[in-house]
Design an enzyme around this catalytic site. Sequence first.
Site, PDB file in Angstrom:
ATOM      1  N   GLU A   1      -3.576  11.444   1.507  1.00  0.00           N
ATOM      2  CA  GLU A   1      -4.462  10.796   2.617  1.00  0.00           C
ATOM      3  C   GLU A   1      -4.549  11.887   3.591  1.00  0.00           C
ATOM      4  O   GLU A   1      -3.480  12.331   4.214  1.00  0.00           O
ATOM      5  CB  GLU A   1      -4.171   9.630   3.183  1.00  0.00           C
ATOM      6  CG  GLU A   1      -4.918   9.174   4.264  1.00  0.00           C
ATOM      7  CD  GLU A   1      -4.703   7.896   5.198  1.00  0.00           C
ATOM      8  OE1 GLU A   1      -3.319   7.569   4.835  1.00  0.00           O
ATOM      9  OE2 GLU A   1      -5.452   7.122   5.864  1.00  0.00           O
TER      10      GLU A   1
ATOM     11  N   GLU B   1       0.872  -1.056  -0.058  1.00  0.00           N
ATOM     12  CA  GLU B   1      -0.128  -0.027   0.073  1.00  0.00           C
ATOM     13  C   GLU B   1       0.892   1.081   0.158  1.00  0.00           C
ATOM     14  O   GLU B   1       1.976   1.214   0.773  1.00  0.00           O
ATOM     15  CB  GLU B   1      -0.721   0.012   1.154  1.00  0.00           C
ATOM     16  CG  GLU B   1      -1.644   1.374   1.151  1.00  0.00           C
ATOM     17  CD  GLU B   1      -2.519   1.558   2.542  1.00  0.00           C
ATOM     18  OE1 GLU B   1      -3.024   0.565   2.890  1.00  0.00           O
ATOM     19  OE2 GLU B   1      -2.999   2.845   2.636  1.00  0.00           O
TER      20      GLU B   1
HETATM   21  C1  LIG Z   1      -7.832   1.100   7.050  1.00  0.00           C
HETATM   22  O1  LIG Z   1      -7.183   0.333   5.836  1.00  0.00           O
HETATM   23  C2  LIG Z   1      -6.217   0.921   5.382  1.00  0.00           C
HETATM   24  C3  LIG Z   1      -5.905   0.035   4.067  1.00  0.00           C
HETATM   25  O2  LIG Z   1      -6.772  -0.884   3.829  1.00  0.00           O
HETATM   26  C4  LIG Z   1      -5.075   1.082   6.090  1.00  0.00           C
HETATM   27  O3  LIG Z   1      -4.011   1.628   5.509  1.00  0.00           O
HETATM   28  C5  LIG Z   1      -5.472   1.778   7.375  1.00  0.00           C
HETATM   29  O4  LIG Z   1      -4.328   1.819   8.305  1.00  0.00           O
HETATM   30  C6  LIG Z   1      -6.664   1.157   8.184  1.00  0.00           C
HETATM   31  N1  LIG Z   1      -7.142   2.059   9.202  1.00  0.00           N
HETATM   32  C7  LIG Z   1      -7.919   1.905  10.116  1.00  0.00           C
HETATM   33  C8  LIG Z   1      -8.107   2.993  10.966  1.00  0.00           C
HETATM   34  O5  LIG Z   1      -8.548   0.649  10.182  1.00  0.00           O
END
Ligand SMILES: *[C@@H]1O[C@H](CO)[C@@H](O)[C@H](O)[C@H]1NC(C)=O
Length: 260
Positions: free
Chosen positions: A154, A149
Amino acid sequence: MFLRLPVVAAVITALSLNPLVQAATTVIPTDSFSSYSNLEKYWNYLYPWGSDHNGSGRMFGSSSDHSHISVSGNVLSLIATPLSNPNPPTSTANPHPAIHYASGAIHAKAQITVTRDNSYTIQGEFSAPTARGTWPAFWLTAVNGWPPEADIGEWKGTNNNWYNTFNTSSVVRSNLVAWPSDLSFHSLKAALTAESNNADVKLDFYMDNQLKATQYGQGFVGKAMWLIINLQMEGSSGSPGPSGTTTYKIRNVQVTRSGS
Ligand SMILES: *[C@@H]1O[C@H](CO)[C@@H](O)[C@H](O)[C@H]1NC(C)=O
Ligand SMILES: *[C@@H]1O[C@H](CO)[C@@H](O)[C@H](O)[C@H]1NC(C)=O
């Protein structure tokens, strides 16, 4: 003049034979938001896996439903509206937050796979909301498994953009750049190239054409990634989110690949 012709011919031959001189291929052109037909040529609605993720926004959008996704004047708008459901449904994705908003997401039809021979430049201009509970993004995530990722844009409810690269869920490099809260457009760009070990990917991150951060993704070479633009809500950006409509605008997104 004719005396110069062999020189020109020699230069052209040298350029075409030199493997270091690489042609750029346009993967997504800057006008993909010029019409719904162009949008649908280069992008699919929703996330690659569906409508839900780890925030309180559920994504909507289809060729017949543009209430949360619209294109006009070469600008894509993703629009989040609060839902007033006393017994909200929960997200189908971990950690299953309650759904408080209807919003929009798209993902590129073309997958991004960096290899020794294929570098990518991914860029766009963004008018991003930064209020608490608004979580817009412009990001790459693995097609198979996770990571890779890499987040080019963001915004987590503060006046900062986060550039992130995930080696694992806990080994993450993040760099923040200040982002104005006035909804003015600013550009973001990431240049992705394979490292000489042909395993790791170097990511150079720019804002308004100035290099702001360099990060490295472990083992990203050869791993297919989705490019996603979404307006997620709450989750990492705090809560409660706005009681009114939130709009995230994006224009001039372009993806180019250099190499074979
Ligand atoms: C949500 O998911 C994304 C990637 O799928 C990740 O980068 C992120 O840390 C996650 N955040 C939470 C709050 O779960
Ligand atoms: C991720 O892996 C790359 C390649 O090994 C390394 O250069 C980078 O520092 C790692 N990131 C973090 C946050 O440790």
